[in-house]
Design an enzyme around this catalytic site. Structure first.
Site, PDB file in Angstrom:
ATOM      1  N   CYS A 114       0.829  -1.208   0.000  1.00  0.00           N
ATOM      2  CA  CYS A 114       0.000   0.000   0.000  1.00  0.00           C
ATOM      3  C   CYS A 114       0.861   1.255   0.000  1.00  0.00           C
ATOM      4  CB  CYS A 114      -0.920   0.006   1.216  1.00  0.00           C
ATOM      5  SG  CYS A 114      -1.925  -1.482   1.385  1.00  0.00           S
ATOM      6  N   SER A 115       1.877   1.259   0.834  1.00  0.00           N
ATOM      7  CA  SER A 115       2.698   2.444   1.043  1.00  0.00           C
ATOM      8  C   SER A 115       3.796   2.600  -0.011  1.00  0.00           C
ATOM      9  CB  SER A 115       3.329   2.370   2.432  1.00  0.00           C
ATOM     10  OG  SER A 115       3.437   3.633   3.009  1.00  0.00           O
TER      11      SER A 115
END
Length: 157
Positions: free
Chosen positions: A48-49
Protein backbone atom coordinates in the site's frame (compact mmCIF):
# COMPACT_ATOMS: atom_id res chain seq x y z
CA UNK A 1 -20.28 -7.15 -3.73
CA UNK A 2 -20.97 -3.85 -5.46
CA UNK A 3 -20.82 -4.03 -9.25
CA UNK A 4 -20.55 -1.76 -12.26
CA UNK A 5 -23.74 0.24 -12.96
CA UNK A 6 -24.77 0.18 -9.29
CA UNK A 7 -25.19 3.24 -7.07
CA UNK A 8 -22.75 3.69 -4.21
CA UNK A 9 -24.44 2.82 -0.90
CA UNK A 10 -25.23 5.21 1.92
CA UNK A 11 -22.80 5.52 4.77
CA UNK A 12 -20.19 7.72 6.41
CA UNK A 13 -16.45 8.11 6.03
CA UNK A 14 -14.23 10.42 8.05
CA UNK A 15 -11.35 12.72 7.19
CA UNK A 16 -8.85 14.38 9.50
CA UNK A 17 -7.65 17.86 8.59
CA UNK A 18 -4.93 19.71 10.49
CA UNK A 19 -7.42 20.85 13.15
CA UNK A 20 -10.67 18.95 12.77
CA UNK A 21 -12.40 15.74 11.77
CA UNK A 22 -14.91 15.95 8.91
CA UNK A 23 -17.69 13.41 8.43
CA UNK A 24 -18.61 12.79 4.79
CA UNK A 25 -22.09 11.50 4.01
CA UNK A 26 -22.24 8.96 1.21
CA UNK A 27 -23.31 8.85 -1.53
CA UNK A 28 -23.56 12.68 -1.29
CA UNK A 29 -19.77 12.88 -1.57
CA UNK A 30 -20.05 11.55 -5.14
CA UNK A 31 -23.04 13.61 -6.31
CA UNK A 32 -22.38 15.53 -9.51
CA UNK A 33 -18.72 14.44 -9.62
CA UNK A 34 -16.44 12.00 -11.35
CA UNK A 35 -14.40 10.29 -8.63
CA UNK A 36 -11.63 7.73 -8.54
CA UNK A 37 -11.83 5.78 -5.30
CA UNK A 38 -9.23 3.23 -4.32
CA UNK A 39 -8.94 1.18 -1.16
CA UNK A 40 -6.02 -0.43 0.57
CA UNK A 41 -5.84 -3.10 3.28
CA UNK A 42 -3.91 -0.74 5.54
CA UNK A 43 -1.98 2.50 5.73
CA UNK A 44 1.78 2.11 6.14
CA UNK A 45 1.71 -1.52 4.96
CA UNK A 46 4.36 -2.45 2.37
CA UNK A 47 2.44 -2.77 -0.92
CA UNK A 48 0.00 0.00 0.00
CA UNK A 49 2.70 2.44 1.04
CA UNK A 50 5.41 1.53 -1.46
CA UNK A 51 3.29 1.01 -4.60
CA UNK A 52 -0.47 1.54 -4.49
CA UNK A 53 -0.75 5.02 -2.95
CA UNK A 54 2.39 6.30 -4.75
CA UNK A 55 0.93 5.27 -8.13
CA UNK A 56 -1.99 7.66 -7.56
CA UNK A 57 0.23 10.41 -6.16
CA UNK A 58 2.47 10.26 -9.25
CA UNK A 59 -0.46 10.28 -11.69
CA UNK A 60 -2.86 12.61 -9.86
CA UNK A 61 -2.48 15.44 -12.37
CA UNK A 62 -2.98 13.13 -15.35
CA UNK A 63 -5.99 11.47 -13.74
CA UNK A 64 -7.58 14.83 -12.96
CA UNK A 65 -6.84 16.01 -16.52
CA UNK A 66 -9.19 13.22 -17.67
CA UNK A 67 -12.10 14.97 -15.93
CA UNK A 68 -11.81 13.43 -12.48
CA UNK A 69 -12.92 15.83 -9.75
CA UNK A 70 -11.47 13.94 -6.79
CA UNK A 71 -9.19 11.00 -5.99
CA UNK A 72 -10.11 9.26 -2.75
CA UNK A 73 -8.26 6.61 -0.77
CA UNK A 74 -10.07 4.66 1.93
CA UNK A 75 -8.82 2.16 4.47
CA UNK A 76 -10.06 0.46 7.62
CA UNK A 77 -7.80 2.69 9.74
CA UNK A 78 -8.58 5.60 12.04
CA UNK A 79 -8.53 9.25 10.89
CA UNK A 80 -5.24 9.98 12.63
CA UNK A 81 -3.44 7.14 10.87
CA UNK A 82 -4.86 8.21 7.51
CA UNK A 83 -3.79 11.83 8.09
CA UNK A 84 -0.30 10.79 9.20
CA UNK A 85 0.03 8.56 6.13
CA UNK A 86 -1.09 11.42 3.88
CA UNK A 87 1.50 13.73 5.45
CA UNK A 88 4.38 11.23 5.31
CA UNK A 89 3.66 10.33 1.67
CA UNK A 90 3.04 13.95 0.54
CA UNK A 91 -0.38 12.89 -0.72
CA UNK A 92 -2.02 16.30 -0.50
CA UNK A 93 -3.83 15.72 -3.84
CA UNK A 94 -5.51 12.57 -2.50
CA UNK A 95 -8.51 12.72 -0.14
CA UNK A 96 -7.68 10.22 2.60
CA UNK A 97 -10.80 8.81 4.25
CA UNK A 98 -11.14 6.57 7.27
CA UNK A 99 -13.57 3.66 7.51
CA UNK A 100 -12.40 2.92 11.05
CA UNK A 101 -15.06 0.36 11.92
CA UNK A 102 -15.18 -1.15 8.42
CA UNK A 103 -18.92 -0.52 8.07
CA UNK A 104 -18.69 1.14 4.65
CA UNK A 105 -16.32 -1.54 3.38
CA UNK A 106 -18.82 -4.16 4.55
CA UNK A 107 -21.67 -2.36 2.75
CA UNK A 108 -19.63 -2.56 -0.47
CA UNK A 109 -18.98 -6.27 0.07
CA UNK A 110 -15.26 -5.64 -0.35
CA UNK A 111 -13.92 -6.64 3.05
CA UNK A 112 -11.66 -9.49 4.05
CA UNK A 113 -10.56 -11.06 7.33
CA UNK A 114 -6.78 -10.60 7.50
CA UNK A 115 -6.21 -12.20 10.88
CA UNK A 116 -3.53 -12.22 12.31
CA UNK A 117 -2.40 -9.14 10.33
CA UNK A 118 -5.05 -6.76 11.61
CA UNK A 119 -8.46 -8.45 11.54
CA UNK A 120 -11.14 -7.09 9.21
CA UNK A 121 -9.70 -4.99 6.38
CA UNK A 122 -10.61 -3.81 2.91
CA UNK A 123 -9.67 -5.77 -0.16
CA UNK A 124 -7.41 -3.86 -2.53
CA UNK A 125 -9.52 -2.31 -5.28
CA UNK A 126 -10.14 0.81 -7.32
CA UNK A 127 -13.26 2.17 -8.95
CA UNK A 128 -14.37 5.02 -11.12
CA UNK A 129 -17.61 6.61 -9.92
CA UNK A 130 -19.68 8.98 -12.05
CA UNK A 131 -22.36 10.92 -10.17
CA UNK A 132 -22.66 8.14 -7.58
CA UNK A 133 -22.71 5.23 -10.06
CA UNK A 134 -19.84 2.77 -10.36
CA UNK A 135 -18.66 2.79 -13.98
CA UNK A 136 -15.46 0.77 -13.50
CA UNK A 137 -14.43 -1.64 -10.73
CA UNK A 138 -11.07 -3.40 -10.44
CA UNK A 139 -10.57 -5.79 -7.51
CA UNK A 140 -7.33 -7.53 -6.69
CA UNK A 141 -6.61 -11.05 -5.55
CA UNK A 142 -4.86 -11.29 -2.18
CA UNK A 143 -1.31 -10.00 -2.36
CA UNK A 144 -1.69 -8.61 -5.90
CA UNK A 145 -1.44 -5.12 -7.36
CA UNK A 146 -2.07 -5.46 -11.08
CA UNK A 147 -5.46 -3.90 -11.93
CA UNK A 148 -6.17 -1.28 -9.26
CA UNK A 149 -3.10 0.97 -9.44
CA UNK A 150 -3.00 4.48 -10.80
CA UNK A 151 -1.71 3.36 -14.21
CA UNK A 152 -4.58 0.90 -14.72
CA UNK A 153 -7.20 3.41 -13.63
CA UNK A 154 -5.74 6.10 -15.91
CA UNK A 155 -6.08 3.68 -18.85
CA UNK A 156 -9.75 3.11 -17.98
CA UNK A 157 -10.75 6.77 -17.80
Amino acid sequence: MINVNQQMPSGKLHQRTDNDTITHQLPDLFAGKKVVLFAVPGAFTPTCSDNHLPSFIALADQIKAKGVDEIICIAVNDVFVMKAWQDVKNAEHITMLSDADGSYTRSLGLGVDMEPLGGFRSRRYAMIIDNGTVVHLATEEAGELSVSGGESILQNL
